[in-house]
Motif scaffolding. Structure first.
Motif, mmCIF file in Angstrom:
data_model
loop_
_atom_site.group_PDB
_atom_site.id
_atom_site.type_symbol
_atom_site.label_atom_id
_atom_site.label_comp_id
_atom_site.label_asym_id
_atom_site.label_seq_id
_atom_site.Cartn_x
_atom_site.Cartn_y
_atom_site.Cartn_z
ATOM 1 N N PRO A 21 -5.468 0.434 20.833
ATOM 2 C CA PRO A 21 -4.749 1.299 21.781
ATOM 3 C C PRO A 21 -5.103 0.972 23.221
ATOM 4 O O PRO A 21 -6.242 0.609 23.529
ATOM 5 C CB PRO A 21 -5.201 2.705 21.387
ATOM 6 C CG PRO A 21 -5.694 2.584 19.979
ATOM 7 C CD PRO A 21 -6.278 1.204 19.874
ATOM 8 N N MET A 23 -4.787 2.140 27.472
ATOM 9 C CA MET A 23 -4.788 3.332 28.321
ATOM 10 C C MET A 23 -3.434 3.438 29.013
ATOM 11 O O MET A 23 -3.250 3.003 30.158
ATOM 12 C CB MET A 23 -5.927 3.245 29.334
ATOM 13 C CG MET A 23 -6.450 4.586 29.770
ATOM 14 S SD MET A 23 -7.208 5.450 28.402
ATOM 15 C CE MET A 23 -7.641 6.998 29.184
ATOM 16 N N SER A 24 -2.477 4.020 28.331
ATOM 17 C CA SER A 24 -1.131 4.161 28.872
ATOM 18 C C SER A 24 -1.083 5.312 29.887
ATOM 19 O O SER A 24 -2.044 6.073 30.059
ATOM 20 C CB SER A 24 -0.139 4.427 27.735
ATOM 21 O OG SER A 24 -0.468 5.619 27.057
ATOM 22 N N HIS A 26 0.736 7.963 29.680
ATOM 23 C CA HIS A 26 0.707 9.224 28.945
ATOM 24 C C HIS A 26 -0.724 9.608 28.590
ATOM 25 O O HIS A 26 -1.126 10.772 28.754
ATOM 26 C CB HIS A 26 1.558 9.086 27.681
ATOM 27 C CG HIS A 26 1.560 10.310 26.820
ATOM 28 N ND1 HIS A 26 2.154 11.486 27.202
ATOM 29 C CD2 HIS A 26 1.011 10.538 25.587
ATOM 30 C CE1 HIS A 26 1.992 12.400 26.251
ATOM 31 N NE2 HIS A 26 1.298 11.849 25.253
ATOM 32 N N ARG A 27 -1.514 8.638 28.135
ATOM 33 C CA ARG A 27 -2.903 8.933 27.792
ATOM 34 C C ARG A 27 -3.718 9.269 29.039
ATOM 35 O O ARG A 27 -4.590 10.148 28.995
ATOM 36 C CB ARG A 27 -3.517 7.728 27.070
ATOM 37 C CG ARG A 27 -4.923 7.961 26.553
ATOM 38 C CD ARG A 27 -5.425 6.732 25.842
ATOM 39 N NE ARG A 27 -4.810 6.555 24.551
ATOM 40 C CZ ARG A 27 -5.304 7.049 23.418
ATOM 41 N NH1 ARG A 27 -6.428 7.746 23.436
ATOM 42 N NH2 ARG A 27 -4.695 6.838 22.285
ATOM 43 N N LEU A 30 -2.967 12.844 29.906
ATOM 44 C CA LEU A 30 -3.677 13.765 29.009
ATOM 45 C C LEU A 30 -5.162 13.825 29.350
ATOM 46 O O LEU A 30 -5.774 14.900 29.325
ATOM 47 C CB LEU A 30 -3.481 13.326 27.563
ATOM 48 C CG LEU A 30 -2.108 13.579 26.936
ATOM 49 C CD1 LEU A 30 -2.059 13.007 25.529
ATOM 50 C CD2 LEU A 30 -1.789 15.072 26.920
ATOM 51 N N PHE A 31 -5.737 12.664 29.661
ATOM 52 C CA PHE A 31 -7.152 12.635 30.012
ATOM 53 C C PHE A 31 -7.409 13.444 31.285
ATOM 54 O O PHE A 31 -8.369 14.227 31.355
ATOM 55 C CB PHE A 31 -7.606 11.191 30.200
ATOM 56 C CG PHE A 31 -9.055 11.050 30.544
ATOM 57 C CD1 PHE A 31 -10.026 11.043 29.553
ATOM 58 C CD2 PHE A 31 -9.462 10.928 31.868
ATOM 59 C CE1 PHE A 31 -11.375 10.929 29.871
ATOM 60 C CE2 PHE A 31 -10.805 10.813 32.194
ATOM 61 C CZ PHE A 31 -11.765 10.807 31.195
ATOM 62 N N THR A 34 -7.039 17.212 30.513
ATOM 63 C CA THR A 34 -8.172 17.721 29.741
ATOM 64 C C THR A 34 -9.420 17.813 30.605
ATOM 65 O O THR A 34 -10.213 18.765 30.473
ATOM 66 C CB THR A 34 -8.427 16.810 28.531
ATOM 67 O OG1 THR A 34 -7.225 16.668 27.776
ATOM 68 C CG2 THR A 34 -9.507 17.386 27.645
ATOM 69 N N TYR A 168 -7.648 7.913 15.203
ATOM 70 C CA TYR A 168 -7.613 6.882 16.242
ATOM 71 C C TYR A 168 -7.504 5.489 15.636
ATOM 72 O O TYR A 168 -6.833 4.608 16.191
ATOM 73 C CB TYR A 168 -8.874 6.997 17.103
ATOM 74 C CG TYR A 168 -8.984 5.969 18.196
ATOM 75 C CD1 TYR A 168 -8.347 6.155 19.411
ATOM 76 C CD2 TYR A 168 -9.743 4.811 18.007
ATOM 77 C CE1 TYR A 168 -8.456 5.211 20.424
ATOM 78 C CE2 TYR A 168 -9.856 3.867 19.009
ATOM 79 C CZ TYR A 168 -9.207 4.071 20.215
ATOM 80 O OH TYR A 168 -9.309 3.122 21.201
ATOM 81 N N SER A 180 -4.369 13.157 12.392
ATOM 82 C CA SER A 180 -4.541 13.984 13.594
ATOM 83 C C SER A 180 -4.467 15.466 13.238
ATOM 84 O O SER A 180 -5.261 16.279 13.741
ATOM 85 C CB SER A 180 -3.472 13.635 14.632
ATOM 86 O OG SER A 180 -3.587 12.298 15.060
ATOM 87 N N LEU A 217 -9.825 10.326 24.093
ATOM 88 C CA LEU A 217 -8.842 9.801 25.039
ATOM 89 C C LEU A 217 -9.399 8.644 25.861
ATOM 90 O O LEU A 217 -8.631 7.776 26.307
ATOM 91 C CB LEU A 217 -8.378 10.925 25.969
ATOM 92 C CG LEU A 217 -7.523 12.025 25.330
ATOM 93 C CD1 LEU A 217 -7.269 13.147 26.323
ATOM 94 C CD2 LEU A 217 -6.204 11.463 24.819
ATOM 95 N N PRO A 220 -9.934 3.865 24.643
ATOM 96 C CA PRO A 220 -9.283 2.585 24.983
ATOM 97 C C PRO A 220 -9.940 1.847 26.139
ATOM 98 O O PRO A 220 -9.847 0.614 26.213
ATOM 99 C CB PRO A 220 -7.853 3.009 25.333
ATOM 100 C CG PRO A 220 -7.623 4.236 24.525
ATOM 101 C CD PRO A 220 -8.950 4.949 24.523
#
Length: 332
Positions: A21, A23-24, A26-27, A30-31, A34, A168, A180, A217, A220
């Motif tokens: 994976p 680190m897009s 979207h990720r 989210l990171f 959070t 993951y 998940s 998260l 990656p």
């Protein structure tokens, strides 16, 4: 007859092409969200906000007294959040998967996540020093910087990370969705169980969920380091195998023909015959001695009814004169 289930126990002929994976955007979003939620929870507890009041209300409600019939089961269920047992169970599964797929990535990802968990969660626990509900000294107090180590909840964060690693590392979207959901259910249940038995405040559990999710998260970012570590381990293994092979030469199988080693004097005489040195008598005597130290061979072309006195041609050893049949000597 073998079934598909038992066929999957075999090792794959070649390592599969695993796409790690990345680190897009979207990720990253989210990171960031959070992390902001994590900091907000810490700030709300530090200033003794309404969240601390909720912690006290839940603790004084004493869920373990309201539903005592659940206590025996939940005492065993909370083990799914303990670091030792869960790490062993997940490591066994990922170890078999590493052996089957010829890769160390599953085990290295697990080790990296547990290391991050111990460093980040442990540092915050010791830095904030919050006391647990059973050791609280003043009603309504946040119990911060009092020498405790329960904020955030280590059970909850460990459940999120350990079981979330399975999702993951999933190789298909369908397996990732199922795993998940399973990991989220287990970590949610473990966190609420700690609140039920009174070992954690509710805010401890919420912060533990956020801490575990941050580690998953952020994994990656560590994938390049994991890949380099795996390559280095395989290189070390190959060098060790080469040293073992160099220290233990391969032996010829039993029953194989062994070469005949002549003494140094016979070899020197053969070299002298090749150079044409010596008298005719010495020439013939040296040839006879060379033939005496030569392994006799069987002539496969010899007919069954060959006349007496017929001899097979001997292989060459040094010179044509050393292998020619002996001729009668005449007076000279």
């Amino acid at each position: 007859m073998r079934t598909d289930i038992f066929a999957r126990l075999d090792r794959e002929p070649e390592p599969p092409k695993i796409v790690a994976p990345r680190m897009s955007r979207h990720r990253i979003a989210l990171f960031g969200g959070t992390l902001a939620f994590y900091l907000a929870i810490v700030f709300a507890v530090l200033v003794t906000s309404w969240l601390v009041t909720l912690d006290w209300k839940v603790m004084l409600f004493r869920p373990y007294q309201q539903w005592p019939e659940l206590h025996a089961f939940l005492d065993y269920y909370v083990v799914l959040g303990q670091r030792g047992p869960t790490a062993v169970m997940v490591a066994c599964w990922l170890g078999w998967r590493s052996w089957r797929q010829h890769t160390l990535r599953p085990l290295l990802v697990l080790g990296t996540s547990l290391l991050l968990l111990n460093v980040t969660v442990g540092a915050v626990k010791l830095g904030l020093g919050r006391l647990g509900p059973h050791y609280a000294t003043q009603i309504g107090s946040a119990e911060m910087f009092a020498g405790g180590d329960i904020f955030p909840s280590g059970h909850t964060a460990n459940a999120v990370v350990t079981w979330g690693i399975l999702a993951y590392l999933a190789t298909t979207p369908r397996a990732r969705r199922y795993l998940s959901a399973v990991s989220a259910t287990v970590s949610l249940g473990v966190g609420l169980t700690t609140v039920y038995i009174g070992t954690h405040w509710l805010s401890d559990v919420v912060l533990g969920w956020a801490a575990g999710l941050l580690i998953l998260l952020a994994l990656p970012w560590f994938e390049p380091l994991i890949a380099r570590t795996e390559s280095w381990i395989f290189d070390v293994r190959e060098r060790w195998r080469e040293r073992r092979r160099a220290g233990h030469p391969v032996r010829a199988p039993e029953g194989a023909p062994q070469p005949v080693l002549l003494p140094q004097s016979i070899a020197a005489e053969g070299a002298a015959l090749a150079a044409g040195a010596g008298a005719p008598g010495a020439h013939l005597a040296a040839g006879a001695r060379v033939r005496a130290h030569t392994v006799p061979t069987v002539c496969p072309e010899r007919p069954a009814a060959a006349p007496a006195g017929t001899r097979c041609a001997q292989p060459e050893h040094g010179s044509r004169g050393a292998t020619s049949p002996a001729r009668p000597m005449t007076g000279g």
